[in-house]
Scaffold this active site. Structure first.
Site, PDB file in Angstrom:
ATOM      1  N   THR A  86       0.910  -1.227  -0.090  1.00  0.00           N
ATOM      2  CA  THR A  86       0.056  -0.042   0.127  1.00  0.00           C
ATOM      3  C   THR A  86       0.881   1.228  -0.194  1.00  0.00           C
ATOM      4  O   THR A  86       0.898   1.926   0.854  1.00  0.00           O
ATOM      5  CB  THR A  86      -0.777   0.081   1.185  1.00  0.00           C
ATOM      6  OG1 THR A  86      -0.201  -0.046   2.194  1.00  0.00           O
ATOM      7  CG2 THR A  86      -2.078  -1.194   1.314  1.00  0.00           C
ATOM      8  N   THR A 122      -1.285  -2.697   5.656  1.00  0.00           N
ATOM      9  CA  THR A 122      -1.526  -1.252   6.350  1.00  0.00           C
ATOM     10  C   THR A 122      -2.479  -0.541   5.591  1.00  0.00           C
ATOM     11  O   THR A 122      -1.880  -0.039   4.579  1.00  0.00           O
ATOM     12  CB  THR A 122      -0.438  -0.626   6.694  1.00  0.00           C
ATOM     13  OG1 THR A 122       0.548  -1.327   7.500  1.00  0.00           O
ATOM     14  CG2 THR A 122      -0.710   0.443   7.600  1.00  0.00           C
ATOM     15  N   PHE A 152       2.668  -5.599  13.143  1.00  0.00           N
ATOM     16  CA  PHE A 152       3.478  -4.706  13.951  1.00  0.00           C
ATOM     17  C   PHE A 152       4.822  -5.374  13.857  1.00  0.00           C
ATOM     18  O   PHE A 152       5.323  -5.483  14.879  1.00  0.00           O
ATOM     19  CB  PHE A 152       2.957  -4.613  15.459  1.00  0.00           C
ATOM     20  CG  PHE A 152       1.624  -4.186  15.499  1.00  0.00           C
ATOM     21  CD1 PHE A 152       1.143  -2.841  15.486  1.00  0.00           C
ATOM     22  CD2 PHE A 152       0.411  -5.130  15.733  1.00  0.00           C
ATOM     23  CE1 PHE A 152       0.099  -2.061  15.503  1.00  0.00           C
ATOM     24  CE2 PHE A 152      -0.748  -4.655  15.794  1.00  0.00           C
ATOM     25  CZ  PHE A 152      -1.150  -3.152  15.687  1.00  0.00           C
ATOM     26  N   ALA A 255      18.260   9.555  20.081  1.00  0.00           N
ATOM     27  CA  ALA A 255      18.656  10.650  19.027  1.00  0.00           C
ATOM     28  C   ALA A 255      19.333  10.249  18.001  1.00  0.00           C
ATOM     29  O   ALA A 255      20.198   9.254  17.934  1.00  0.00           O
ATOM     30  CB  ALA A 255      19.245  11.839  19.881  1.00  0.00           C
ATOM     31  N   GLY A 260      12.892   6.852   9.224  1.00  0.00           N
ATOM     32  CA  GLY A 260      12.611   6.469   7.884  1.00  0.00           C
ATOM     33  C   GLY A 260      12.075   5.123   7.532  1.00  0.00           C
ATOM     34  O   GLY A 260      11.324   4.722   8.600  1.00  0.00           O
ATOM     35  N   CYS A 263       7.318   2.252   6.817  1.00  0.00           N
ATOM     36  CA  CYS A 263       6.182   2.429   7.791  1.00  0.00           C
ATOM     37  C   CYS A 263       6.156   3.762   8.318  1.00  0.00           C
ATOM     38  O   CYS A 263       4.906   4.564   7.827  1.00  0.00           O
ATOM     39  CB  CYS A 263       6.257   1.455   9.032  1.00  0.00           C
ATOM     40  SG  CYS A 263       6.096  -0.088   8.599  1.00  0.00           S
ATOM     41  N   LYS A 324      17.916   1.526   8.840  1.00  0.00           N
ATOM     42  CA  LYS A 324      18.256   0.913  10.421  1.00  0.00           C
ATOM     43  C   LYS A 324      18.971  -0.314   9.918  1.00  0.00           C
ATOM     44  O   LYS A 324      19.003  -0.901   8.917  1.00  0.00           O
ATOM     45  CB  LYS A 324      16.997   0.507  11.174  1.00  0.00           C
ATOM     46  CG  LYS A 324      16.210  -0.490  10.282  1.00  0.00           C
ATOM     47  CD  LYS A 324      14.797  -0.999  11.408  1.00  0.00           C
ATOM     48  CE  LYS A 324      15.186  -1.470  12.395  1.00  0.00           C
ATOM     49  NZ  LYS A 324      13.672  -2.157  13.062  1.00  0.00           N
TER      50      LYS A 324
END
Length: 469
Positions: A86, A122, A152, A255, A260, A263, A324
């Protein structure tokens, strides 16, 4: 239970493999013939730790199979999960539901007997209502129910998140459908996981609300980091002091250069579009999105400042490209605006990532992609840590010092110990922490790297869109 998964991308593949691990008979369907062929041969098209073993084990046990034949996969299924993409629409940022509605039409034609159709993708509030209308229109005689079961999953830890979830959300008012779904998740009854049964529209909104809250939490600590830098405080100590409050918590309180991935950017934008459609202002979410976008662009200024105020003619080594660690996902990665901004300011970019370079090559131009960390840093005037991969946490600073031209390190994830970095002659700039005094110790055979001369990239490296050094 017999389960069919429509869509064999990240969510569909992980979900299907995990259901099979629980003992269900799972068939994953996809229109991409090449992807299905690879999966049938045991090749995993995405990077997710442990997924290759999980798929291989359950395929060998004949609990997991892959096909392009949707009708045969759906015909005998107790539950059909729609787990297609989506993506955000380019014109307005709203979720593009084309694939969801197309899948619903095909499923409607193929179902035989009572079938629970589950939206795992989602989707905005009200999507389940539309899916229900599509199926009823295509098959007025069909016995079915539409359930919302949002995912999730965190990239990099998706299998653990699925097999040991903190909660499972089921959106339905249909008792029969609820019973089928609870049988699917029955293995969780003896675990601390909580199964939340609610209205379908509430379930659809829960996913967006959760991601918007986490995005806001990340943005909050990033803004606190800016304040810490201004007043001489340390954001890592601040995060501990605030996060130990059980009402707030430590997760998502590190921090960095901005969030990004697949999701948070997409879901916060889609949530704003839904709120606008219903005339409800979501000012906090609006500010979160705006602040995060600005932060990504502002990280280039931090690098330029660390380099002495100008990056023109200098070489920057970027460690980490994915949004990540433990994923190859480059979607909305903060590294992209950072690199593009530095290039506009005249910098030459070298980059390394353990898993993301294949995707990065299609997104970034004029970047030298390097096969290891130290060749990436060779001759660099600035080294920028963008993604906290485990391999970057254990750098040999002595070797790194010999590789770089100027020992300037910008740590945008706060993973390096300042004393260790300074002991090896590096000046260290972090996020929300005091800056170290730049070291004057340079390599004896090199001139000062802030403008005198520019070294070649390194031992025959070629700069191009597909360059590998």
């Amino acid at each position: 239970m017999k389960i069919t998964m429509i869509g064999s991308g990240y969510v569909g593949l992980v979900t299907g493999a995990c259901f099979a691990e629980w003992g269900h008979q799972v068939t994953c369907v996809d229109k991409d013939v090449h992807k299905i062929t690879r999966l049938q041969q045991g090749e995993i098209p995405i990077y997710e730790p442990g997924l290759d073993v999980l798929v291989a084990t359950n395929a060998e046990r004949r609990r997991l199979k892959f096909t392009t034949d949707l009708p045969s996969a759906v015909a005998d299924a107790d539950a059909v999960f729609i787990a297609v993409g989506t993506p955000a629409r380019h014109n307005d940022g709203d979720a593009d539901l084309t694939f969801v509605y197309s899948a619903a039409k095909e499923v409607a034609v193929a179902i035989r007997g009572y079938t629970v159709i589950v939206t795992k993708s989602t989707v905005p509030v009200g999507t389940g209502d539309t899916v229900e209308r599509i199926v009823a229109r295509e098959r007025p005689d069909a016995e079915f129910a539409v359930v919302s079961n949002p995912e999730f999953l965190r990239e990099g830890s998706a299998i653990d998140d699925f097999l040991k979830p903190d909660r499972v959300v089921l959106g339905t008012d249909d008792d029969r459908a609820a019973s089928v779904m609870q049988l699917i998740y029955q293995v969780l009854e003896e675990t601390p996981s909580r199964i939340v049964v609610t209205k379908r529209r509430t379930a659809e909104l829960i996913k967006y609300a959760a991601n918007a809250f986490l995005a806001t939490k990340i943005t909050f600590i990033n803004e606190m980091a800016d304040l810490c830098e201004a007043v001489g405080a340390d954001v890592q100590d601040l995060a501990v002091g605030v996060g130990l409050d059980h009402r707030i918590g430590m997760p998502f309180f590190n921090a960095g250069p901005g969030y990004g991935g697949s999701c948070f950017p997409k879901d916060t934008t889609a949530l704003l579009r839904t709120a606008q459609d219903y005339g409800v202002p979501l000012r906090l979410v609006e500010e979160t999105v705006g602040a995060n976008n600005a932060r990504k662009r502002r990280m280039a200024l931090k690098v330029i400042e660390a380099a002495g105020g100008s990056i023109d003619g200098l070489t920057v080594a970027v460690l980490g490209l994915t949004f990540k660690p433990d994923t190859d996902d480059m979607r909305e990665a903060p590294s992209i605006p950072l690199i593009e901004a530095l290039q506009r300011s005249g910098a030459t970019i070298r980059a390394h990532d353990p898993q993301g370079m294949r995707h990065a090559m299609s997104l970034l131009s004029e970047v030298a992609f390097c096969g290891d960390v130290y060749s990436c840093c060779e001759g660099a005037d600035v080294v920028v840590l963008m993604t906290e991969w485990e391999t970057y946490r254990h750098l040999d600073f002595g070797r790194l010092r010999k590789a770089v031209r100027v020992p300037t390190l910008v740590d945008l994830r706060n993973i390096y110990n300042r004393d260790v970095a300074e002991r090896h002659g590096f000046s260290l700039t972090g996020i929300g922490r005091a800056h170290s005094t730049p070291s004057m110790t340079e390599n004896p055979d090199l001139e000062d790297g802030r403008g005198a001369r520019r070294l070649p990239l390194a031992r025959g490296a070629v700069v191009s869109k597909q360059a590998i050094c």
